[in-house]
Design an enzyme around this catalytic site. Structure first.
Site, PDB file in Angstrom:
ATOM      1  N   ARG A  95      -0.294   4.825  12.631  1.00 24.49           N
ATOM      2  CA  ARG A  95      -0.733   3.656  11.876  1.00 24.49           C
ATOM      3  C   ARG A  95       0.460   3.059  11.118  1.00 24.49           C
ATOM      4  O   ARG A  95       1.339   3.798  10.656  1.00 24.49           O
ATOM      5  CB  ARG A  95      -1.797   4.126  10.879  1.00 24.49           C
ATOM      6  CG  ARG A  95      -2.401   3.045   9.991  1.00 24.49           C
ATOM      7  CD  ARG A  95      -3.335   2.187  10.757  1.00 24.49           C
ATOM      8  NE  ARG A  95      -4.238   1.444   9.879  1.00 24.49           N
ATOM      9  CZ  ARG A  95      -4.889   0.360  10.291  1.00 24.49           C
ATOM     10  NH1 ARG A  95      -4.756  -0.093  11.516  1.00 24.49           N
ATOM     11  NH2 ARG A  95      -5.721  -0.257   9.479  1.00 24.49           N
ATOM     12  N   THR A 368      -8.229  -5.846  18.676  1.00 22.83           N
ATOM     13  CA  THR A 368      -7.562  -4.556  18.788  1.00 22.83           C
ATOM     14  C   THR A 368      -7.708  -4.207  20.257  1.00 22.83           C
ATOM     15  O   THR A 368      -8.275  -4.991  21.020  1.00 22.83           O
ATOM     16  CB  THR A 368      -8.263  -3.568  17.815  1.00 22.83           C
ATOM     17  OG1 THR A 368      -7.965  -3.960  16.480  1.00 22.83           O
ATOM     18  CG2 THR A 368      -7.893  -2.129  18.008  1.00 22.83           C
ATOM     19  N   ASN A 388      -3.885  -5.848  14.402  1.00 16.99           N
ATOM     20  CA  ASN A 388      -4.928  -6.272  13.476  1.00 16.99           C
ATOM     21  C   ASN A 388      -5.536  -7.593  13.941  1.00 16.99           C
ATOM     22  O   ASN A 388      -6.422  -7.592  14.763  1.00 16.99           O
ATOM     23  CB  ASN A 388      -4.434  -6.364  12.035  1.00 16.99           C
ATOM     24  CG  ASN A 388      -5.613  -6.416  11.069  1.00 16.99           C
ATOM     25  OD1 ASN A 388      -6.712  -6.034  11.438  1.00 16.99           O
ATOM     26  ND2 ASN A 388      -5.400  -6.894   9.869  1.00 16.99           N
ATOM     27  N   ASP A 410      -5.539  -4.839   6.015  1.00 19.10           N
ATOM     28  CA  ASP A 410      -6.530  -3.752   6.051  1.00 19.10           C
ATOM     29  C   ASP A 410      -6.541  -2.945   4.747  1.00 19.10           C
ATOM     30  O   ASP A 410      -7.421  -2.102   4.549  1.00 19.10           O
ATOM     31  CB  ASP A 410      -6.287  -2.832   7.246  1.00 19.10           C
ATOM     32  CG  ASP A 410      -7.056  -3.300   8.486  1.00 19.10           C
ATOM     33  OD1 ASP A 410      -7.911  -4.201   8.354  1.00 19.10           O
ATOM     34  OD2 ASP A 410      -6.808  -2.770   9.579  1.00 19.10           O
ATOM     35  N   SER A 439      -8.331   2.236   8.370  1.00 21.17           N
ATOM     36  CA  SER A 439      -8.651   1.638   9.669  1.00 21.17           C
ATOM     37  C   SER A 439     -10.076   1.986  10.081  1.00 21.17           C
ATOM     38  O   SER A 439     -10.683   2.921   9.549  1.00 21.17           O
ATOM     39  CB  SER A 439      -7.683   2.189  10.720  1.00 21.17           C
ATOM     40  OG  SER A 439      -8.085   1.817  12.018  1.00 21.17           O
ATOM     41  N   SER A 440     -10.592   1.235  11.021  1.00 25.41           N
ATOM     42  CA  SER A 440     -11.888   1.579  11.625  1.00 25.41           C
ATOM     43  C   SER A 440     -11.726   2.098  13.049  1.00 25.41           C
ATOM     44  O   SER A 440     -12.719   2.381  13.731  1.00 25.41           O
ATOM     45  CB  SER A 440     -12.791   0.337  11.674  1.00 25.41           C
ATOM     46  OG  SER A 440     -13.034  -0.151  10.393  1.00 25.41           O
ATOM     47  N   GLY A 460     -12.603  -4.016  17.755  1.00 27.06           N
ATOM     48  CA  GLY A 460     -13.735  -4.615  17.057  1.00 27.06           C
ATOM     49  C   GLY A 460     -13.734  -4.376  15.557  1.00 27.06           C
ATOM     50  O   GLY A 460     -14.750  -4.609  14.900  1.00 27.06           O
ATOM     51  N   GLY A 461     -12.613  -3.887  15.013  1.00 27.41           N
ATOM     52  CA  GLY A 461     -12.541  -3.687  13.563  1.00 27.41           C
ATOM     53  C   GLY A 461     -13.687  -2.823  13.076  1.00 27.41           C
ATOM     54  O   GLY A 461     -13.990  -1.778  13.657  1.00 27.41           O
TER      55      GLY A 461
HETATM   56  N1  GLY Z   1      -7.050  -3.457  12.131  1.00 26.80           N
HETATM   57  C1  GLY Z   1      -8.256  -2.936  12.615  1.00 26.80           C
HETATM   58  C2  GLY Z   1      -8.483  -1.517  12.218  1.00 26.80           C
HETATM   59  O1  GLY Z   1      -7.540  -0.790  12.048  1.00 26.80           O
HETATM   60  O2  GLY Z   1      -9.584  -1.103  12.037  1.00 26.80           O
END
Ligand code: GLY
Length: 559
Positions: A95, A368, A388, A410, A439-440, A460-461
């Site tokens: 990340r 993503t 992102n 984020d 993050s998701s 899809g965040g």
């Molecule tokens: N930028 C999307 C995530 O990391 O969830």
């Protein structure tokens, strides 16, 4: 339980519309499923040459940086979950990080208000990229083919050019104004492209050649690092040579939890994916929803109610574990999850205002990318990687041929204020120097009866967690095949705002009405699609079924 079954009987079963192909590609030995056919093919070519899943990961990832600049990248970051053929597993965090000069109020003005677009657009939004460090760490630990041989196919692709797809032409057209605003009208991706055009990126080919020769140092030190920091700083951004040199990827213990006869292995913080998924499956189990028989209004209601409660905790408790203490055992303990579900009603939505975080959030889009790989030995990797936003910060280096992420968004810029995807954060995810933003992303591997069963993930965040959850439930509880589970309509609720988002025109009017009667605020307009799942299922005879999401240009290749 009895009330639940009675309610089930009244459930309105919806029909899946608009998707005709319910069976994915079947391969006997090995498979790659990604957002682009070129990238899947390059990954499979590496597997055919005798490379393992990790070798294929490196080649596929870099091929996505060339063919899918919307999200594929060397200027962003990601997470990888793996399971080896011997059953051992682990995960890698690459990340992005906040630069050393970052601070809690970086994106606030003198009045303490969030400065619009400062964390989303242009150089000020860029976090220290992690992708090249991540891929290099994977190669050092697990690679079998020479590093340069894994980078070369992406170099060749960037030189030869990719064929622009219809979706890609539309996506570039949609971002053109912002790309020009951040860069200039002559910028490579600011040109007008039609479906079928060839798009070459010789500058990226040169950058990748340096990385091929020098490995991680080819990106984080020397001429490429100098060009990156020069551009970012000239445009008012914060990343220094020291930030780049100090970056390293981290091997982390994944989140592992059972659901019925499944053992689910997913990403730990700084991704919220694994913990939130563990809470959702745990809450579902606490309520004994063993009788779920398909996606009907009751199974959607139950899924929304567990999501509502889990996302409330996500936003309050989760952040970078190197900076904040997260009591994962407490957050996922059966007693705690049972207490979270004490307010659950089988036929009534619980207002999010009455939920809050426990005591032990709106919408990201599809910007993503995820890919899944199984090799002929039985090693599996699930990788989710991102810039992102679409094309990240839109900041593009002409010299290096690459976009930079806008991952700084984020972080929680200010407690209680939503980020670009509407997620409302708390102190655990506030900005600090060198910290990773929450993050998701939820790359996930599932074992059944102790054996590799599925490799799943999606962009899809914040909706990522919902899409992974629903795909696993579709496979396990509803007995769908992989492509069928990927095709199935999706829905999403993330506590706040208190809205149930459903993919438009994919649920029957009767289904929508049934959910509204339970008190759900259903919105069919907010998101055209929820996730683009690229996944692999191991069938009973040991062959592999792909699920390549028809919501995108996603494609499977295998042998
Ligand atoms: N930028 C999307 C995530 O990391 O969830």
């Amino acid at each position: 339980m009895r009330i639940y079954i009675a309610a089930m009987a009244l459930a309105v079963v919806f029909s899946v519309s608009g998707q005709s192909i319910d069976r994915g590609l079947i391969a006997q030995k090995a498979m790659v499923v990604s957002a682009r056919a070129e990238a899947s093919q390059i990954g499979v070519d590496i597997l055919k040459k005798g490379g393992n899943a990790f070798d294929a990961m490196i080649a596929t990832d870099l091929a996505l940086a060339v063919s899918f600049p919307f999200a594929g990248n060397i200027g962003g970051g990601g997470f990888m979950v793996y399971r080896l053929k011997d059953g051992s597993y682990g995960s890698l965090d690459y990340r992005e990080k906040a630069p050393a000069s970052a601070h809690r109020d970086l994106y606030l003005d003198q009045n303490g208000e969030v400065i619009p677009q400062k964390s989303t657009l242009g150089a000020t939004a860029v976090g220290v990229p992690g992708t090249v460090a991540g891929l290099y760490a994977v190669h050092q630990k697990f690679g079998t083919l020479p590093w340069k041989d894994l980078v070369q196919p992406a170099i060749d692709l960037a030189r030869k050019g990719i064929v622009v797809t219809k979706r890609q032409a539309q996506s570039l057209a949609g971002s053109r104004d912002l790309i020009i605003r951040v860069n200039h009208p002559g910028s490579l991706y600011a040109q007008t492209y039609e479906a079928g055009d060839s798009l070459k990126n010789p500058a990226l080919a040169r950058t990748l050649s340096v990385i091929a020769q020098k490995g991680k140092d080819g990106f984080y030190r020397g001429e490429v690092a100098e060009k990156m920091t020069q551009l970012i700083q000239d445009q008012g951004g914060y990343i220094t040579l020291e930030d780049l040199q100090n970056y390293s990827a981290v091997w982390r213990k994944p989140i592992v939890f059972p659901y019925k006869d499944l053992n689910i292995i997913s990403m730990s913080p700084p991704s919220s994916g694994g913990v939130t998924l563990a809470q959702m499956f745990g809450m579902l189990r606490q309520q004994s929803f063993d009788s779920l028989s398909g996606w009907d209004s009751n199974s959607i209601h139950a899924s929304v109610e567990v999501a509502r409660r889990a996302y409330a905790d996500r936003n309050y408790y989760l952040g970078d574990p190197d900076f904040v203490d997260i009591d994962i055992a407490a957050l996922t303990s059966p007693n705690y999850l049972a207490s979270r579900m004490s307010t659950f009603e089988v036929d009534r939505a619980t207002p999010s205002a009455a939920v809050g975080h426990g005591q032990p959030q709106t919408l990201e889009s599809d910007q993503t990318t995820h890919y899944s790989i199984v090799d002929a030995q039985g090693n599996a990797v699930a990788v989710t990687t991102t810039l992102n936003g679409a094309y990240g910060s839109k900041l593009f280096s002409d010299e290096l041929g690459m976009f930079f992420n806008n991952e700084m968004d984020d972080f929680s810029a200010k407690a209680g204020v939503p980020n670009m995807f509407g997620l409302i954060g708390a102190a655990a995810n506030e900005i600090a120097p060198g910290k990773r933003m929450l993050s998701s992303m939820t790359p996930t591997i599932v074992e059944r009866d102790g054996k590799l069963w599925a490799v799943v993930g999606t962009p899809g965040g914040s909706t990522i967690i919902s899409a992974v959850f629903q795909t696993i439930l579709s496979l396990r509880d509803f007995g769908m095949g992989m492509q069928e589970a990927v095709n199935a309509p999706r829905f999403h609720h993330q506590w706040l705002p208190d809205v149930l988002i459903v993919e438009p025109d994919r649920f029957s009017p009767a289904m929508i009405e049934s959910l509204q009667n339970m008190g759900h605020q259903v919105n069919q307009q907010q998101s055209r699609i929820i996730g683009k799942v690229d996944a692999i299922l191991v069938l009973k005879d040991g062959s592999l079924e792909a699920g390549a999401d028809p919501r995108g240009d996603d494609a499977a290749r295998g042998f």
